[in-house]
Design a protein around this motif. Structure first.
Motif, PDB file in Angstrom:
ATOM      1  N   LEU A  86       2.415   6.113  -7.170  1.00 58.98           N
ATOM      2  CA  LEU A  86       1.218   7.184  -7.642  1.00 58.98           C
ATOM      3  C   LEU A  86       1.709   8.599  -7.674  1.00 58.98           C
ATOM      4  O   LEU A  86       1.542   9.372  -8.392  1.00 58.98           O
ATOM      5  N   ALA A  87       2.347   9.062  -6.540  1.00 59.52           N
ATOM      6  CA  ALA A  87       2.778  10.086  -6.261  1.00 59.52           C
ATOM      7  C   ALA A  87       4.025  10.660  -7.293  1.00 59.52           C
ATOM      8  O   ALA A  87       4.090  11.717  -7.658  1.00 59.52           O
ATOM      9  N   TYR A  88       4.691   9.847  -7.485  1.00 62.02           N
ATOM     10  CA  TYR A  88       5.869   9.965  -8.547  1.00 62.02           C
ATOM     11  C   TYR A  88       5.391  10.230 -10.019  1.00 62.02           C
ATOM     12  O   TYR A  88       5.786  11.009 -10.482  1.00 62.02           O
TER      13      TYR A  88
ATOM     14  N   ILE B 121       0.703  -1.156  -0.004  1.00 62.10           N
ATOM     15  CA  ILE B 121      -0.095  -0.069   0.081  1.00 62.10           C
ATOM     16  C   ILE B 121       1.031   1.251   0.000  1.00 62.10           C
ATOM     17  O   ILE B 121       0.683   2.172  -0.664  1.00 62.10           O
ATOM     18  N   ILE B 122       1.848   1.349   0.759  1.00 59.83           N
ATOM     19  CA  ILE B 122       2.768   2.458   0.868  1.00 59.83           C
ATOM     20  C   ILE B 122       3.503   2.656  -0.485  1.00 59.83           C
ATOM     21  O   ILE B 122       3.558   3.868  -0.954  1.00 59.83           O
ATOM     22  N   ILE B 123       4.169   1.455  -1.136  1.00 58.35           N
ATOM     23  CA  ILE B 123       4.587   1.672  -2.432  1.00 58.35           C
ATOM     24  C   ILE B 123       3.607   2.193  -3.319  1.00 58.35           C
ATOM     25  O   ILE B 123       4.057   2.722  -4.297  1.00 58.35           O
ATOM     26  N   ALA B 124       2.522   1.654  -3.321  1.00 55.77           N
ATOM     27  CA  ALA B 124       1.376   2.013  -4.322  1.00 55.77           C
ATOM     28  C   ALA B 124       1.154   3.575  -4.275  1.00 55.77           C
ATOM     29  O   ALA B 124       1.216   4.265  -5.383  1.00 55.77           O
ATOM     30  N   TYR B 125       1.228   4.193  -3.027  1.00 50.58           N
ATOM     31  CA  TYR B 125       0.851   5.504  -2.921  1.00 50.58           C
ATOM     32  C   TYR B 125       2.279   6.222  -3.374  1.00 50.58           C
ATOM     33  O   TYR B 125       2.041   7.366  -3.948  1.00 50.58           O
ATOM     34  N   PHE B 126       3.496   5.739  -2.961  1.00 50.39           N
ATOM     35  CA  PHE B 126       4.792   6.411  -3.706  1.00 50.39           C
ATOM     36  C   PHE B 126       4.652   6.500  -5.118  1.00 50.39           C
ATOM     37  O   PHE B 126       5.085   7.539  -5.797  1.00 50.39           O
TER      38      PHE B 126
END
Length: 170
Positions: free
Chosen positions: A168-170, A161-166
């Motif tokens: 997406l933000a990138y 989940i954290i990597i998916a947000y990261f």
């Protein structure tokens, strides 16, 4: 040592026994008076490495150690290829990959097998994500999807989940 011996080993032993008997590991009657085993992402039901190990016999402590060594090795390989993507000299890439492979987080997290799994595939996720963004191709997208799949089914769900947000933000 505690989580590995008390949770992962018995659950993965049960998964291997069910696979060896031709059953899909849907349910465990031994934990919390029974619950659906396939819904627990940490159990290893969806982990292809657990399935491959289970095809050759019961899951034992040696199997657990072999699986962890495979993840540690894969973390070094994946970091090496990520660093080579940034066009670093191969000796520097190798030294940094070995440093990543033997870093304190990985060596300290041996009781949480799914954390090490996530660290093994995290550099592949970043590598194929950057390749897909830089030069979009079906091959890069397929490898990104496969590395995300391995990251999801072998690693800790919170990391995904954290990597998916990261990403997406990138």
């Amino acid at each position: 040592k505690n989580d590995t011996v008390r949770y992962f080993l018995p659950v993965r032993f049960q998964i291997s026994e069910m696979i060896l008997n031709g059953q899909f590991p849907y349910w465990t009657p031994y934990i919390n008076l029974g619950h659906p085993l396939y819904t627990d992402m940490q159990s290893g039901v969806w982990n292809p490495f657990v399935w491959m190990i289970s095809l050759f016999g019961s899951y034992t402590m040696r199997s657990m150690q072999a699986e962890l060594i495979i993840y540690v090795y894969l973390s070094g390989v994946s970091m090496f290829y990520l660093l080579k993507y940034f066009k670093l000299h191969w000796k520097i890439s190798l030294a940094l990959a070995i440093s990543y492979m033997l870093c304190g987080f990985i060596s300290d997290s041996s009781q949480f097998a799914y954390w090490i799994c996530g660290m093994a595939f995290l550099p592949f996720v970043f590598l194929f994500f950057m390749k897909t963004l830089r030069v979009p191709s079906f091959h890069s997208s397929l490898l990104l999807g496969f590395s995300l799949y391995l990251f999801f089914v072998t690693g800790y769900p919170g990391e995904f989940i954290i990597i998916a947000y990261f990403l997406l933000a990138y």
